[in-house]
Design an enzyme around this catalytic site. Structure first.
Site, PDB file in Angstrom:
ATOM      1  N   ARG A  15       4.606  -3.148  -2.848  1.00 54.63           N
ATOM      2  CA  ARG A  15       4.320  -4.039  -1.840  1.00 54.63           C
ATOM      3  C   ARG A  15       4.854  -5.331  -1.679  1.00 54.63           C
ATOM      4  O   ARG A  15       5.558  -5.935  -2.791  1.00 54.63           O
ATOM      5  CB  ARG A  15       2.754  -4.180  -1.627  1.00 54.63           C
ATOM      6  CG  ARG A  15       2.166  -5.172  -2.862  1.00 54.63           C
ATOM      7  CD  ARG A  15       0.580  -5.294  -2.299  1.00 54.63           C
ATOM      8  NE  ARG A  15      -0.143  -5.952  -3.681  1.00 54.63           N
ATOM      9  CZ  ARG A  15      -0.763  -5.568  -4.533  1.00 54.63           C
ATOM     10  NH1 ARG A  15      -0.721  -4.109  -4.624  1.00 54.63           N
ATOM     11  NH2 ARG A  15      -1.511  -6.123  -5.355  1.00 54.63           N
TER      12      ARG A  15
ATOM     13  N   GLY B 228      11.615  -2.334  -5.118  1.00 58.48           N
ATOM     14  CA  GLY B 228      11.061  -3.626  -5.460  1.00 58.48           C
ATOM     15  C   GLY B 228      10.230  -4.266  -4.184  1.00 58.48           C
ATOM     16  O   GLY B 228      10.548  -3.754  -2.875  1.00 58.48           O
ATOM     17  N   HIS B 229       9.461  -5.376  -4.399  1.00 55.18           N
ATOM     18  CA  HIS B 229       8.885  -5.952  -3.303  1.00 55.18           C
ATOM     19  C   HIS B 229       9.533  -6.464  -2.197  1.00 55.18           C
ATOM     20  O   HIS B 229      10.699  -7.087  -2.298  1.00 55.18           O
ATOM     21  CB  HIS B 229       8.002  -7.167  -3.479  1.00 55.18           C
ATOM     22  CG  HIS B 229       8.896  -8.070  -4.490  1.00 55.18           C
ATOM     23  ND1 HIS B 229       9.431  -9.210  -3.707  1.00 55.18           N
ATOM     24  CD2 HIS B 229       8.923  -8.632  -5.828  1.00 55.18           C
ATOM     25  CE1 HIS B 229       9.929  -9.944  -4.490  1.00 55.18           C
ATOM     26  NE2 HIS B 229       9.911  -9.653  -5.677  1.00 55.18           N
ATOM     27  N   GLY B 230       9.361  -6.065  -0.922  1.00 53.97           N
ATOM     28  CA  GLY B 230      10.020  -6.602   0.155  1.00 53.97           C
ATOM     29  C   GLY B 230      11.411  -6.266   0.570  1.00 53.97           C
ATOM     30  O   GLY B 230      11.864  -6.655   1.418  1.00 53.97           O
TER      31      GLY B 230
ATOM     32  N   ASN C 217      13.240  -7.803  -2.391  1.00 56.03           N
ATOM     33  CA  ASN C 217      13.835  -8.290  -1.063  1.00 56.03           C
ATOM     34  C   ASN C 217      15.530  -7.499  -0.925  1.00 56.03           C
ATOM     35  O   ASN C 217      16.070  -8.382  -0.145  1.00 56.03           O
ATOM     36  CB  ASN C 217      14.088  -9.900  -1.073  1.00 56.03           C
ATOM     37  CG  ASN C 217      12.366 -10.335  -1.205  1.00 56.03           C
ATOM     38  OD1 ASN C 217      12.187 -10.901  -2.084  1.00 56.03           O
ATOM     39  ND2 ASN C 217      11.849  -9.935  -0.069  1.00 56.03           N
TER      40      ASN C 217
END
Length: 311
Positions: A203, A225-227, A245
């Site tokens: 998340r 991975g996140h973002g 990201n």
């Protein structure tokens, strides 16, 4: 192996107003095995879009856009429609995965979860506080965390984890302890996606979502991975990994086992070769990245091992 009747093939073509001619009617069979020319067998049902037909098979049914010199097989000569697309549409019509609308008794669903119409959730899946659109299929042994939105007509294959937390931390004053940052974001999977088995989507970190654009396909074993933000109509082959990201544009094709450094940005229509390690942004759309670390090349007119790029 899946079987298909000759009469069902003709019915599909007629119902879709396809202009066709049958060659070698004398060798037509009642039933065929749905097959690939990479594993060619007799009595198979195929499409062929190459220049030279040199397969030693007989009593088969073949979609083609131009005549094939093969007296031992029945050829359906298709006009005005590319045969690979037509073949896939036919198989999707008869064998495509559709929701059965059943939620298995061995699932666990949060009371605050919002579940749309005709959703299928298979056994041993846990659904937390999230929003699931209509006609969604979620396979067995999945985990859907809080603050996940799954839009209509999406398929989540077995063993996938959507919305788990990532790890971000810093040292305390004397570097004797790691201070963990809570992961507070969510996940947005837009309409018509396929998320392959055993895929993990972390998340968003704080106020962002990890986002998968509409009609994306993630093959089994991907780790995002996140973002991370994936544009529309992008394909990730097996076991792609993105750092936090990462941004991947629309209409991209990412080869198996490619790895992305955090915060890398990839323009639309980029092709990434299998096993490449992407450590910097692309300079413009439509390039090919290959190697460790990946270098940027002009994209060839003809590419193997992937669908045709969008024009």
């Amino acid at each position: 192996m899946r079987k298909i009747r000759h009469s069902d093939v003709i019915k599909f073509l007629n119902e879709n107003n396809v202009n066709f001619i049958i060659q070698n009617k004398e060798v037509v069979c009642d039933e065929y095995t749905v097959a690939s020319l990479f594993n060619a067998i007799d009595y198979g049902f195929y499409y062929f879009s190459g220049d030279k037909f040199d397969f030693n098979i007989k009593n088969s049914l073949i979609f083609a856009n131009k005549p094939i010199q093969s007296d031992r097989n029945s050829i359906i000569l298709i006009k005005d429609i590319e045969v690979q697309m037509l073949y896939y549409k036919l198989l999707q019509y008869y064998y495509g995965k559709k929701s059965n609308g059943l939620i298995d008794k061995f699932t666990k669903i949060d009371s605050e979860a919002v579940i749309g119409d005709n959703v299928q959730i298979d056994a041993f899946t846990e659904v937390n506080r999230c929003i699931i659109g209509k006609n969604v299929i979620i396979g067995s042994h999945c985990k859907i965390y809080d603050d996940v939105v799954i839009e209509d007509d999406t398929i989540i294959e077995s063993g996938s984890i959507i919305g788990t937390r990532g790890i971000a931390w810093t040292w305390n004053e004397d570097q004797s302890e790691k201070i963990i940052q809570p992961q507070l974001g969510g996940v947005l999977i837009k309409k018509g996606c396929i998320i392959g088995a055993n895929t993990i989507l972390v998340r968003g970190s704080l106020n962002e979502n990890t986002t998968i654009g509409k009609y994306c396909h993630l093959a089994p074993g991907c780790r995002l991975g996140h973002g991370t933000k994936i544009g529309n109509y992008t394909h990730l082959a097996n076991a792609v990994i993105t750092g936090g990201n990462t941004v991947i544009g629309n209409y991209c094709f990412i080869g198996s086992n490619a790895v992305f450094r955090p915060k890398v940005k990839i323009d639309d229509s980029t092709v990434v070769g299998l096993g490449s390690v992407v450590v910097k942004n692309t300079t413009t759309a439509g390039k090919t990245l290959m190697g460790v670390p990946a270098k940027e090349f002009e994209t060839k007119d003809k590419l193997s091992g992937m669908p045709k790029p969008k024009k």
